[in-house]
Scaffold this active site. Structure first.
Site, PDB file in Angstrom:
ATOM      1  N   LYS A 116       0.813  -1.221   0.000  1.00 14.82           N
ATOM      2  CA  LYS A 116       0.000   0.000   0.000  1.00 14.82           C
ATOM      3  C   LYS A 116       0.849   1.275   0.000  1.00 14.82           C
ATOM      4  O   LYS A 116       0.413   2.325  -0.464  1.00 14.82           O
ATOM      5  CB  LYS A 116      -0.954  -0.009   1.201  1.00 14.82           C
ATOM      6  CG  LYS A 116      -2.112  -0.987   1.042  1.00 14.82           C
ATOM      7  CD  LYS A 116      -3.090  -0.863   2.193  1.00 14.82           C
ATOM      8  CE  LYS A 116      -4.367  -1.646   1.930  1.00 14.82           C
ATOM      9  NZ  LYS A 116      -4.172  -3.066   1.754  1.00 14.82           N
ATOM     10  N   GLU A 200      -2.918   6.805   7.323  1.00 12.19           N
ATOM     11  CA  GLU A 200      -3.381   7.895   6.478  1.00 12.19           C
ATOM     12  C   GLU A 200      -4.620   8.533   7.087  1.00 12.19           C
ATOM     13  O   GLU A 200      -5.240   7.978   8.005  1.00 12.19           O
ATOM     14  CB  GLU A 200      -3.662   7.408   5.050  1.00 12.19           C
ATOM     15  CG  GLU A 200      -4.719   6.353   4.938  1.00 12.19           C
ATOM     16  CD  GLU A 200      -4.783   5.727   3.549  1.00 12.19           C
ATOM     17  OE1 GLU A 200      -3.803   5.837   2.780  1.00 12.19           O
ATOM     18  OE2 GLU A 200      -5.822   5.117   3.240  1.00 12.19           O
ATOM     19  N   GLU A 275      -9.786   0.523  -6.002  1.00 10.72           N
ATOM     20  CA  GLU A 275     -10.780   0.967  -5.024  1.00 10.72           C
ATOM     21  C   GLU A 275     -10.583   2.451  -4.713  1.00 10.72           C
ATOM     22  O   GLU A 275      -9.456   2.914  -4.560  1.00 10.72           O
ATOM     23  CB  GLU A 275     -10.677   0.138  -3.741  1.00 10.72           C
ATOM     24  CG  GLU A 275     -10.924  -1.344  -3.978  1.00 10.72           C
ATOM     25  CD  GLU A 275     -11.094  -2.132  -2.682  1.00 10.72           C
ATOM     26  OE1 GLU A 275     -10.774  -1.596  -1.607  1.00 10.72           O
ATOM     27  OE2 GLU A 275     -11.544  -3.285  -2.756  1.00 10.72           O
ATOM     28  N   ARG A 292      -6.165  -9.082  -8.195  1.00  8.65           N
ATOM     29  CA  ARG A 292      -6.789 -10.412  -8.212  1.00  8.65           C
ATOM     30  C   ARG A 292      -8.245 -10.264  -8.607  1.00  8.65           C
ATOM     31  O   ARG A 292      -8.738  -9.153  -8.783  1.00  8.65           O
ATOM     32  CB  ARG A 292      -6.700 -11.049  -6.821  1.00  8.65           C
ATOM     33  CG  ARG A 292      -7.289 -10.136  -5.743  1.00  8.65           C
ATOM     34  CD  ARG A 292      -7.455 -10.800  -4.409  1.00  8.65           C
ATOM     35  NE  ARG A 292      -7.716  -9.860  -3.331  1.00  8.65           N
ATOM     36  CZ  ARG A 292      -8.890  -9.323  -3.053  1.00  8.65           C
ATOM     37  NH1 ARG A 292      -9.938  -9.593  -3.807  1.00  8.65           N
ATOM     38  NH2 ARG A 292      -9.041  -8.490  -2.036  1.00  8.65           N
TER      39      ARG A 292
END
Length: 627
Positions: A116, A200, A275, A292
């Site tokens: 990430k 974050e 996303e 995936r």
């Protein structure tokens, strides 16, 4: 294409991949743990290999055993499904080293998007909107607190290698940051074998909308529209739909184009999902890319007409995409409900285990799809995800798809485990959901005190009582006929209309009273209803005598701690003689890869500890006694 594909997964997604293999004329190989030896995916496959005992670390995450299975069966390619090894760069490298095709992106894309921290930097460089935050690895709980203070609360603590809601915590202060750091790192290590975290800014009250992408090895990439995934509990999706009620064509295209920019930036090839979090003003921010097949891919298949597993296999073999961007339609509306073996009355769903004593999918209805990997008699265990199935309905309009979902949930028979269908039905019939007024905070906002089940209105209660009374009388009549003449079959259908008086109001109930069926279609006051219920009707005398029965006194839960679910004890933080404060952690229980902290209900001294780390506990088992 390939002659033989090994599916490195279990349950519904393994079954889903096998179905496409069968359609394409490809032989399939299933892998399984010893407890999954008689699972549906094992029976569906052409071959099956046991890869170890029940714990995932010793079976479905056991790379050595899976590589041995590939060699022994001669599989030319591996489809990883989702979860387990699907985004594991080491697994993809080992396959490449042996000349076996990984049905997914190459290791570069998995490494870049699976981390990430790195993915956020790449997204920024590709001019994709990103969330403000710390772009490095958070080393300690103290570092986490400092970073959180710099960003400003609330913050989201996330596993760098994570996904599926695991290894994620929201923190609103320093104490929650420390706690979140500990739990997130433990969950991340348990689920992904990687305990690195990032922090974050937490965007309050957002929508979670994702874009499906599809790319080949020749530089072509498409976006296959969006999926609305805002209905969540514990950062895991519960109900999804495609398209979203919120996006206009301009925002949809902007999100789609940014998703394709990101895919091209990492030379992505296969199906993948980008996303985004979307705020109330339609500003959208990159969240992560899943390299995936996504759990909720069926709703995209419904509105585009594409088989995403087939597309993944074609791309892996080296073919170009068959379609151009202008070929991708939005035809109709699709909704997916994730049916879980969970108790929805506990934190919107704590895991439930057991054996499916009765199981009947609503496939008698049109435009209904059920992706499942279980059958009547299957066991739901503590070792794996509690998903029973993905129930998908499709319609020309959203209203049609929702109406079909309501019917499908009413016609779904599940006995033997606690399940979340009551919650799913409440969600899809709630006025806020119907109007499209949703966010990731939908469940806590609509049910601030937790889900309590459907609250019966006076008319509904009257109808239910009348139906129960009519069913009871029908059963009594049948018993009399059987006892009166033993040669008569006890399965005879009794067709009749009953008028029942309840609380001074008359209710007319009619139907085909098949008492052997788990589903009872009735017409109540002219409205068609589908009922599933077990009736206990007392005679007037029995009801009067029942009022003299002693009431069970509720247990004083302030002095004891019981396990709210089946699972294994990860940690015990107290010992006899310790004094604990109200809200202090006493122990941690892990079930289906999620960790749950159990705390003291009051300040007290620890009297006795009945569990220790590593032990398996059942729902309701006594863990700790307080004085």
């Amino acid at each position: 294409t390939f002659d033989k594909i090994l599916i490195a997964n279990r349950g519904e997604i393994a079954c889903r991949v096998i179905k496409t293999c069968q359609k394409m004329g490809i032989k399939s190989v299933a892998v399984h743990s010893d407890v999954d030896a008689s699972a549906v995916h094992v029976k569906m496959a052409d071959e099956a290999v046991c890869v170890g005992p029940a714990p995932t670390s010793k079976s479905y995450l056991n790379m050595d055993a899976i590589m041995d299975a590939i060699r022994s069966t001669g599989a030319q390619a591996v489809h990883p499904g989702y979860g387990f090894l699907s985004e594991n760069k080491e697994f993809a490298k080992r396959l490449a080293a042996e000349g076996v095709t990984f049905i997914g992106p190459d290791t570069h894309a998995i490494m870049a998007m699976g981390d990430k921290i790195e993915s956020k930097l790449i997204a920024k460089a590709a001019k994709v909107n990103t969330i403000p935050g710390f772009d490095g690895v958070v080393e300690t709980a103290d570092d986490a607190v400092k970073i959180a203070q710099q960003i400003g609360y609330p913050v989201m603590i996330k596993a760098s290698a994570g996904g599926g809601g695991k290894g994620m915590r929201i923190a609103w202060n320093d104490e929650e940051t420390r706690e979140g750091f500990r739990f997130s790192s433990q969950e991340a290590a348990s689920s992904f074998g990687d305990d690195r975290l990032l922090i974050e800014k937490y965007i309050d009250n957002p929508r979670h909308i994702e874009i499906q992408v599809l790319a080949d090895k020749h530089g072509n990439a498409l976006w296959l529209n969006e999926r609305e995934c805002s209905i969540q509990r514990r950062n895991q999706k519960v109900v999804e739909e495609a398209p979203s009620t919120f996006l206009d064509s301009v925002t949809r295209r902007a999100m789609g184009e940014q998703a394709v920019q990101l895919a091209k930036a990492v030379q992505y090839s296969s199906a993948g999902t980008v996303e985004f979090l979307v705020d109330s003003k339609k500003n959208f921010y990159f969240l992560e890319m899943n390299t995936r097949l996504q759990v909720e891919h069926p709703i995209t298949e419904c509105i585009t007409g594409l088989d995403l597993v087939e597309q993944m296999i074609r791309v892996a073999k080296g073919y170009k995409l068959l379609h151009k961007q202008e070929d991708i339609p939005i035809n109709g509306w699709a909704i997916e409900s994730r049916v879980y073996a969970e108790d929805p009355y506990k934190s919107f769903g704590l895991p439930s285990i057991g054996r499916l004593s009765q199981y009947q999918e609503p496939l008698n209805l049109s435009n209904v799809r059920v992706d499942s990997g279980i059958q009547e008699g299957s066991d739901i265990s503590i070792y794996y995800d509690p998903m029973i199935s993905k129930l998908v309905t499709y319609g020309a309009t959203r209203a049609e798809a929702l109406s079909k979902m309501e019917d499908a949930l009413d016609n779904y028979v599940i006995r033997g485990v606690t399940h979340n269908i009551p919650l799913l039905r409440e969600i899809i019939t709630h006025p806020r959901f119907i109007s499209g007024d949703i966010s990731t905070n939908f469940l806590p906002e609509v049910y601030p005190d937790g889900f309590k089940g459907h609250q019966l209105e006076v008319g509904n209660r009257r109808e239910l009582l009348a139906s129960a009374a009519a069913l009871y009388i029908t059963a009594q009549l049948r018993s009399q006929k059987v006892l009166g003449n033993l040669r008569k079959t006890c399965w005879r259908l009794i067709l009749q209309t009953s008028t029942v008086e309840v609380d001074g109001g008359k209710v007319e109930v009619s139907g085909q009273w098949n008492l052997a069926s788990t589903l009872l279609p009735l017409t109540i006051n002219g409205t068609d209803r589908m009922l599933q219920f077990k009736v206990r009707v007392l005679s007037k005398l029995a009801a009067e005598l029942n009022s003299y029965m002693p009431e069970k006194v509720a247990e004083d839960t302030s002095s004891i701690l019981r396990s709210p679910m089946p699972g294994s004890v990860v940690a015990v933080s107290v010992k006899p003689g310790d004094t604990v404060a109200e809200g202090q952690e006493i122990c941690v229980i892990e079930a289906m890869k999620m960790q749950n902290s159990l705390t003291a209900a009051k300040q007290a001294k620890v009297k006795k500890v009945h569990c220790k780390p590593g032990e398996t506990v059942g729902e309701g088992d006594l863990l700790v006694e307080l004085e």
